[in-house]
Design a protein around this motif. Structure first.
Motif, short mmCIF file in Angstrom:
data_model
loop_
_atom_site.label_atom_id
_atom_site.label_comp_id
_atom_site.label_asym_id
_atom_site.label_seq_id
_atom_site.Cartn_x
_atom_site.Cartn_y
_atom_site.Cartn_z
N PHE A 59 0.84 -1.06 -0.33
CA PHE A 59 0.41 -0.06 -0.16
C PHE A 59 0.74 1.35 -0.22
O PHE A 59 1.82 0.78 0.54
N ALA A 60 0.50 2.16 -0.60
CA ALA A 60 0.68 3.41 -0.46
C ALA A 60 -0.11 4.04 0.42
O ALA A 60 -1.28 4.61 0.68
N ILE A 61 0.76 5.65 1.20
CA ILE A 61 0.21 6.42 1.70
C ILE A 61 0.98 7.73 1.58
O ILE A 61 2.05 7.73 1.01
N ASN A 62 -0.21 8.77 2.18
CA ASN A 62 0.44 10.23 2.01
C ASN A 62 1.56 10.19 2.58
O ASN A 62 1.54 10.21 3.72
N PRO A 63 2.68 10.56 2.13
CA PRO A 63 4.07 11.01 3.06
C PRO A 63 3.71 11.93 4.24
O PRO A 63 4.11 12.38 4.83
N ASP A 64 2.72 12.67 3.45
CA ASP A 64 2.81 14.07 4.93
C ASP A 64 1.72 13.84 5.47
O ASP A 64 1.16 15.72 6.29
N LEU A 65 1.20 12.58 5.46
CA LEU A 65 -0.35 12.37 6.85
C LEU A 65 1.25 13.11 8.24
O LEU A 65 2.13 12.85 9.12
N PRO A 66 0.23 13.57 9.29
CA PRO A 66 0.94 13.90 10.17
C PRO A 66 1.49 12.81 11.37
O PRO A 66 0.92 11.73 11.32
N GLY A 67 2.19 12.66 11.87
CA GLY A 67 3.36 12.08 12.30
C GLY A 67 4.09 10.97 11.73
O GLY A 67 4.64 10.15 12.45
N ASN A 68 4.27 11.27 10.33
CA ASN A 68 4.94 10.27 9.38
C ASN A 68 6.41 10.86 9.23
O ASN A 68 6.94 11.49 8.35
N GLU A 69 6.43 11.23 10.84
CA GLU A 69 8.70 11.27 10.64
C GLU A 69 9.35 10.44 9.49
O GLU A 69 10.29 11.78 9.17
N ILE A 70 9.01 9.45 9.20
CA ILE A 70 10.06 9.33 8.80
C ILE A 70 10.00 9.62 7.08
O ILE A 70 10.73 9.26 5.70
#
Length: 177
Positions: A59-70
């Protein structure tokens, strides 16, 4: 990279358990790129491979989601652990069920372990919206949609509404998993 069509609820691929990725090659890299491009084009929070018709645990996730520090934008063969019993209940939607948002109970905190498209191990520790997204996308890999997480009355109401939607497939049903 290509923006692909997103499968809608009722499509059988959304109810199948996705297969683990075993080969980390150019084809997998292309899949991850296509997932990210399709996700960006849809302006969603996450997108699982079955939603574009591919039965693999990616799956792909939006890297700008809050808390996605890496700032990781994908996860392959995810495994989830929950460090506590804290829960959240809030609105959730799905690109495969357009226009429908329902309060959905999820765990507040998650530790997701998996692999990158290069086969490197990675861990994402998420809370709040990031945790919700990771759980939602992992559900897709298990053939589960967020409507399956509603109480029985809510499930019947949403199924009736979906069956009447012009875009919906008449084969809509709850998850067998």
């Amino acid at each position: 990279m290509t923006v692909l069509s997103i499968r809608k609820v009722g499509d059988p691929v959304l109810r199948q358990i996705a297969e683990p990725v075993t080969v980390f090659d150019a084809e997998l890299h292309q899949l991850v790129d296509d997932l990210n491009e399709t996700l960006a084009g849809s302006r969603g929070a996450g997108l699982a491979a079955p939603q574009i018709g591919v039965g693999l645990r990616v799956f792909a996730i939006n890297p700008d989601l809050p808390g996605n520090e890496i700032r990781l934008d994908h996860l392959i063969n995810p495994g989830l652990e929950f460090p506590d019993d804290d829960e959240q209940n809030g609105p959730e939607g799905c690109l495969s069920i357009p226009g429908i948002y329902l309060d959905t109970k999820r765990r507040m905190n998650v530790v997701a372990r998996g692999l990158t498209k290069h086969g490197d191990p990675v861990q994402i520790v998420g809370a709040g919206l990031l945790a919700r997204c990771i759980q939602h996308e992992t559900d897709h890999l298990d053939g589960v949609l967020f409507i399956d997480r509603q109480d029985p009355e809510g499930q019947e109401r949403i199924l009736a509404t979906l069956r009447e939607a012009a875009w919906a497939d008449t084969r809509i049903q709850l998850s067998p998993h």
